[in-house]
Design a protein around this motif. Structure first.
Motif, PDB file in Angstrom:
ATOM      1  N   HIS A   1       0.844  -1.358  -0.116  1.00  0.00           N
ATOM      2  CA  HIS A   1      -0.089   0.130   0.008  1.00  0.00           C
ATOM      3  C   HIS A   1       0.903   1.347  -0.186  1.00  0.00           C
ATOM      4  CE1 HIS A   1      -2.992   3.103   1.304  1.00  0.00           C
ATOM      5  NE2 HIS A   1      -2.117   3.174   2.301  1.00  0.00           N
TER       6      HIS A   1
ATOM      7  N   TRP B   1       1.112   4.319  -2.479  1.00  0.00           N
ATOM      8  CA  TRP B   1       0.785   5.632  -1.846  1.00  0.00           C
ATOM      9  C   TRP B   1       1.829   6.784  -1.893  1.00  0.00           C
ATOM     10  CZ3 TRP B   1       2.596   8.568   2.401  1.00  0.00           C
ATOM     11  CH2 TRP B   1       1.776   9.892   2.817  1.00  0.00           C
TER      12      TRP B   1
ATOM     13  N   SER C   1      -4.753   0.407  11.983  1.00  0.00           N
ATOM     14  CA  SER C   1      -5.460   0.351  10.682  1.00  0.00           C
ATOM     15  C   SER C   1      -4.566   0.938   9.465  1.00  0.00           C
ATOM     16  CB  SER C   1      -6.617   1.360  10.424  1.00  0.00           C
ATOM     17  OG  SER C   1      -6.150   2.648  10.704  1.00  0.00           O
ATOM     18  N   LEU C   2      -4.841   0.565   8.265  1.00  0.00           N
ATOM     19  CA  LEU C   2      -3.819   0.986   7.130  1.00  0.00           C
ATOM     20  C   LEU C   2      -3.851   2.522   7.208  1.00  0.00           C
ATOM     21  CD1 LEU C   2      -2.596  -0.712   4.701  1.00  0.00           C
ATOM     22  CD2 LEU C   2      -4.614  -0.340   3.525  1.00  0.00           C
ATOM     23  N   GLU C   3      -5.165   3.193   7.374  1.00  0.00           N
ATOM     24  CA  GLU C   3      -5.183   4.533   7.296  1.00  0.00           C
ATOM     25  C   GLU C   3      -4.323   5.377   8.563  1.00  0.00           C
ATOM     26  OE1 GLU C   3      -7.914   2.386   7.743  1.00  0.00           O
ATOM     27  OE2 GLU C   3      -8.370   2.538   5.332  1.00  0.00           O
ATOM     28  N   ASP C   4      -4.388   4.421   9.783  1.00  0.00           N
ATOM     29  CA  ASP C   4      -3.476   5.251  10.602  1.00  0.00           C
ATOM     30  C   ASP C   4      -1.999   5.020  10.162  1.00  0.00           C
ATOM     31  OD1 ASP C   4      -5.693   6.050  12.224  1.00  0.00           O
ATOM     32  OD2 ASP C   4      -5.564   4.376  13.655  1.00  0.00           O
TER      33      ASP C   4
ATOM     34  N   THR D   1      -0.625   4.780   7.453  1.00  0.00           N
ATOM     35  CA  THR D   1       0.005   5.708   6.354  1.00  0.00           C
ATOM     36  C   THR D   1      -0.174   7.169   6.787  1.00  0.00           C
ATOM     37  OG1 THR D   1      -1.467   4.316   4.898  1.00  0.00           O
ATOM     38  CG2 THR D   1      -1.035   6.629   4.222  1.00  0.00           C
ATOM     39  N   ARG D   2      -0.906   7.462   7.677  1.00  0.00           N
ATOM     40  CA  ARG D   2      -0.797   8.936   8.445  1.00  0.00           C
ATOM     41  C   ARG D   2       0.539   9.110   9.174  1.00  0.00           C
ATOM     42  NH1 ARG D   2      -1.286  13.931   8.130  1.00  0.00           N
ATOM     43  NH2 ARG D   2      -1.573  14.962  10.035  1.00  0.00           N
TER      44      ARG D   2
ATOM     45  N   GLU E   1       3.029   9.562   6.797  1.00  0.00           N
ATOM     46  CA  GLU E   1       2.903  10.723   6.107  1.00  0.00           C
ATOM     47  C   GLU E   1       3.571  12.165   7.194  1.00  0.00           C
ATOM     48  OE1 GLU E   1      -0.436  13.706   4.085  1.00  0.00           O
ATOM     49  OE2 GLU E   1      -0.885  12.607   5.774  1.00  0.00           O
TER      50      GLU E   1
END
Length: 177
Positions: free
Chosen positions: A17, A21, A117-120, A122-123, A126
């Motif tokens: 992922h 991204w 989570s994938l979202e966390d 990734t953040r 970032e």
């Protein structure tokens, strides 16, 4: 910026992922593997290579950082920190991602692919990539102590406050009775 990635089987989904991204964000990704799921793979194989890539490129003055990923991130952090010149921090929140850069000038982070989570995650990556090192003298001094130890194996000197008989009210250990 060039971003080196390495993981084990538990981090493979996040690594894949992040590859897409990061590329979409304009970063150049160097993927050190794994490239297929193998429940018996060994994280040092991939994480050491990612950390070596960061250390080598930073030694050349290039703008590189790294991310290593596992189930918890613990073993991957340990592996990355075996590479001379790498300061890898285990990140589990946005705050730890910020502090890793601001205070420790971390050049690699480790995240637990089974813990967030994938979202966390990734953040977290970032935030890590966007946060600069403050360059404050105390942080530079501490990082210097670590770098010196890494190359010489000489422990930094103890401050007066750590010596027996030190009395902060008296001003020094020599003044203590």
């Amino acid at each position: 910026m060039r971003v080196h990635l390495g993981s084990d089987h538990a981090g493979l989904e996040l690594k894949d992922h992040l590859t897409a991204w990061l590329t979409d964000q304009g970063h150049e990704v160097v993927d050190h593997g794994p490239f297929v799921f193998d429940a018996l793979d060994d994280y040092p194989v991939f994480c050491l290579r990612a950390a070596e890539g960061v250390a080598a490129e930073q030694a050349e003055g290039l703008d590189s950082l790294g991310v290593v990923i596992g189930g918890s991130g613990n073993g991957e952090q340990i592996a990355a920190n075996k590479v001379i010149g790498v300061r890898c921090a285990l990140v589990w929140s946005e705050e730890t991602a910020v502090l890793a850069r601001e205070h420790n000038d971390a050049n690699v982070i480790s995240v637990g692919g089974r813990l967030h989570s994938l979202e966390d995650m990734t953040r977290f990556v970032e935030v890590f990539l966007r946060t600069p090192f403050t360059g404050e003298e105390r942080h530079v001094r501490r990082i210097g102590q670590l770098g010196d130890y890494e190359t010489t194996r000489d422990l930094p000197p103890l401050p007066a406050s750590a010596l027996p008989g030190y009395d902060a009210g008296a001003g020094s250990a020599d003044d203590a009775s």
